[in-house]
Design a protein around this motif. Structure first.
Motif, PDB file in Angstrom:
ATOM      1  N   UNK A 163       1.000   2.353  -1.950  1.00 13.31           N
ATOM      2  CA  UNK A 163       1.558   3.192  -0.886  1.00 13.31           C
ATOM      3  C   UNK A 163       0.927   4.576  -0.978  1.00 13.31           C
ATOM      4  N   UNK A 181       2.090   7.474  -1.285  1.00 13.31           N
ATOM      5  CA  UNK A 181       2.636   8.344  -2.333  1.00 13.31           C
ATOM      6  C   UNK A 181       2.089   7.983  -3.716  1.00 13.31           C
ATOM      7  N   UNK A 233      -1.185   9.757   6.604  1.00 15.75           N
ATOM      8  CA  UNK A 233      -1.042   8.308   6.470  1.00 15.75           C
ATOM      9  C   UNK A 233       0.400   7.910   6.786  1.00 15.75           C
ATOM     10  N   UNK A 234       0.579   6.642   7.192  1.00 22.00           N
ATOM     11  CA  UNK A 234       1.929   6.138   7.448  1.00 22.00           C
ATOM     12  C   UNK A 234       2.593   5.866   6.103  1.00 22.00           C
ATOM     13  N   UNK A 235       3.648   6.613   5.788  1.00 20.33           N
ATOM     14  CA  UNK A 235       4.215   6.548   4.433  1.00 20.33           C
ATOM     15  C   UNK A 235       4.873   5.205   4.125  1.00 20.33           C
ATOM     16  N   UNK A 236       5.267   4.467   5.157  1.00 19.08           N
ATOM     17  CA  UNK A 236       5.990   3.216   4.877  1.00 19.08           C
ATOM     18  C   UNK A 236       5.042   2.032   4.757  1.00 19.08           C
TER      19      UNK A 236
END
Ligand SMILES: Nc1ncnc2c1ncn2[C@@H]1O[C@H](COP(=O)(O)OP(=O)(O)O)[C@@H](O)[C@H]1O
Ligand SMILES: [Mg+2]
Lengths: 243, 290
Positions: A135, A137, A90-93
């Motif tokens: 997000x 995380x 996944x795109x972490x930002x």
């Protein structure tokens, strides 16, 4: 006509002959499960299929059209052939919602409202309607993988490829991801799944493909491959994973 | 409860400031320097401090604009595609791409190496004399050669350092996420702007702040070409004209310290507030941790 036809595909990494003339057909709404030893080239086959890496020979046909051809943009092909990775990627930002809308806005050129409506629909489909603004995380492995599935689904692909989608998950999260995949199969999605999850392979897959040393060794129904394998190598491998 | 209060950022910063101020006054009382003199003449440094700040910030911003393309070029070195006899065919790079990629990469690499490998003092004099020889009576917007040469030298310098910071940021974005972007059909360019750039910028926020601070301190060297910034003021006015060298350099230290500490606290605070879970530079251990 098959949704996906792989014909005599070859791939070399330097001197390493990874794919040695692979042939595979996937019919519409079928779920094909690929099993085989580590290092046999399963991931490479999936990556050649959506042209993340260029095959060195052979043909990839999507609805009968050859797509590994200079006249077809690989970006268009990748949009048609979705991919779900072992470690989610996944795109972490970006939040869960933005992870799904990114492709809709950038690739499909939807406006923001339409993209969000579509993303919401796909996230609800994988049971994450309540986690839109988290997000990556902040999500469990199972939730991250379901967001990744929603991200792939949102592009309305003709076929979805899964590369060991549950191998990086803690055992308690495997079920929820497999359930989502089983539901997709029921809804008529065309899927190629590299996985050694026996329950999924037996209950959901229409066909099992045993892959070894860069080639399709044997394929058949789950009963044929797991209960009466014809090939010695299949027998040995199936014996190992059933234990 | 008590421990939480002790560890809060305000207490940490407050304690640091209090100790510094106490030490400052104690040394004054002991006669190392004259406190009344410093307090009286400190305001005369505000103008020069503004000059230093403006020049540093302006060069930093222009430098960022120039460093961005350089950092991108450096982050994606042209590949050497090794031919293998067994590989039947492979799409070769187009000719313009081949012709452009190597010179661009070579230029960016050489630029960074020269900037980082030579003293700033040398760069300043080179630029200054180049400007003086080219335009002996340079005057633009009411500003003369020392300003323009100073701005040019600082910009050239910070561009090299920022390019290297940006390269590091772009290269530390996970390749797997770039692949995921490609897998939903995004082009290389879209992937860069939507994934690599936003993540890379967050990864280099603190390194770029350090570069601004370093740039600010480096600007003292522009006093050698008579640009009227902080160091020039303290040396020519306070140290020589008023014959107070110790006070001169204590005062300039105060200016640099207050400005740098304020900026780095503000950036740390903003960065911590806007932090995305799971992404970003490891925060330095210390009282500003949020
Ligand atoms: N990018 C690459 N460069 C070089 N070798 C690779 C690359 N990707 C995979 N390989 C090699 O190709 C073989 C097949 O890898 P892979 O397709 O990942 O197998 P599997 O998914 O079945 O475990 C392995 O020997 C692996 O080391
Ligand atoms: Mg694999």
């Amino acid at each position: 006509m098959s949704t996906l036809s792989i014909r005599a595909v070859e791939k070399w990494y330097g001197a390493l002959h990874v794919l040695r003339g692979v042939d595979l057909d996937v019919e519409k709404s079928q779920t094909v499960c690929i099993i085989g030893p580590s290092g046999s080239g399963k991931s490479t086959l999936l990556r050649c299929t959506n042209l993340l890496v260029a095959p060195d020979g052979g043909e990839i046909l999507l609805d009968g059209v050859r797509v590994n051809s200079p006249s077809i943009r690989p970006e268009w092909v990748r949009q048609q052939i979705g991919m779900v990775f072992q470690s989610f990627h996944l795109f972490t930002h970006l939040t869960a919602l933005r992870n799904v809308t990114l492709g809709l806005v950038r690739v499909k050129k939807l406006d923001r409202t339409a993209a969000e409506a579509k993303a919401l629909q796909e996230l609800e489909r994988v049971g994450l309607g309540a986690k839109l603004h988290a997000y990556p995380a902040q999500l469990s492995g199972g939730q991250q993988q379901r967001v990744a599935i929603a991200r792939a689904l949102a592009m309305d692909p003709k076929i979805l490829l899964f590369d060991e989608p549950t191998s990086a998950l803690d055992p308690e999260y495997i079920r929820e991801v497999l359930d989502v995949m089983a539901q997709l199969a029921k809804d008529g999605m065309t899927m190629v799944v590299v996985s050694h999850e026996m329950s999924f392979a037996r209950e959901v897959a229409d066909r099992i493909v045993f892959f070894d040393q860069g080639q399709v060794v044997e394929q058949g129904t789950p009963e044929e491959i797991f209960d009466r394998p014809g090939h010695d190598r299949t027998k040995a491998f199936v014996g190992k994973i059933l234990r | 409860m008590g421990a939480t209060v002790l560890r809060s950022p305000a207490v940490g910063i407050g304690a640091g400031v209090a100790i510094s101020v106490l030490l400052f006054f104690a040394l004054g009382e002991l006669g190392f320097y004259s406190l009344p003199f410093i307090l009286q003449y400190l305001p005369t440094g505000v103008g020069p401090a503004e000059a230093s700040l403006e020049l540093t910030t302006l060069s930093f911003l222009i430098g960022f604009g120039l460093a961005l393309p350089l950092g991108v070029i450096r982050a994606y070195p042209p590949r050497i595609v090794r031919k293998h006899p067994n590989v039947p065919h492979r799409a070769a790079d187009s000719l313009p791409k081949k012709l452009l990629a190597w010179p661009l990469y070579g230029f960016a690499t050489a630029y960074v190496a020269v900037i980082r490998g030579t003293p700033f003092l040398v760069q300043v004099f080179l630029v200054y004399y180049a400007v003086i020889f080219a335009y002996p009576r340079l005057m633009l917007f009411g500003l003369s050669a020392p300003f323009w040469a100073g701005l040019l030298a600082l910009t050239i310098n910070t561009t090299g350092y920022q390019a290297e910071a940006l390269r590091g940021g772009f290269q530390s974005v996970e390749g797997s996420q770039i692949e995921a972007a490609r897998a939903i059909g995004m082009t290389k360019f879209q992937t860069f702007w939507s994934v690599t750039f936003p993540q890379g910028i967050r990864l280099v926020t603190l390194p770029l702040t350090n570069e601004w601070i370093s740039n600010f301190k480096t600007s003292a060297i522009l006093s050698y070409i008579a640009f009227a910034e902080l160091f020039f003021w303290s040396r020519t006015y306070i140290a020589y004209q008023l014959a107070r060298p110790i006070e001169a350099f204590v005062m300039i230290a105060i200016f640099y310290l207050v400005i740098n500490v304020t900026l780095s606290r503000v950036v740390c605070y903003v960065e911590a507030r806007r932090r995305i879970p799971g992404l970003g530079t490891q925060i330095m251990p210390g009282p500003h941790r949020v």
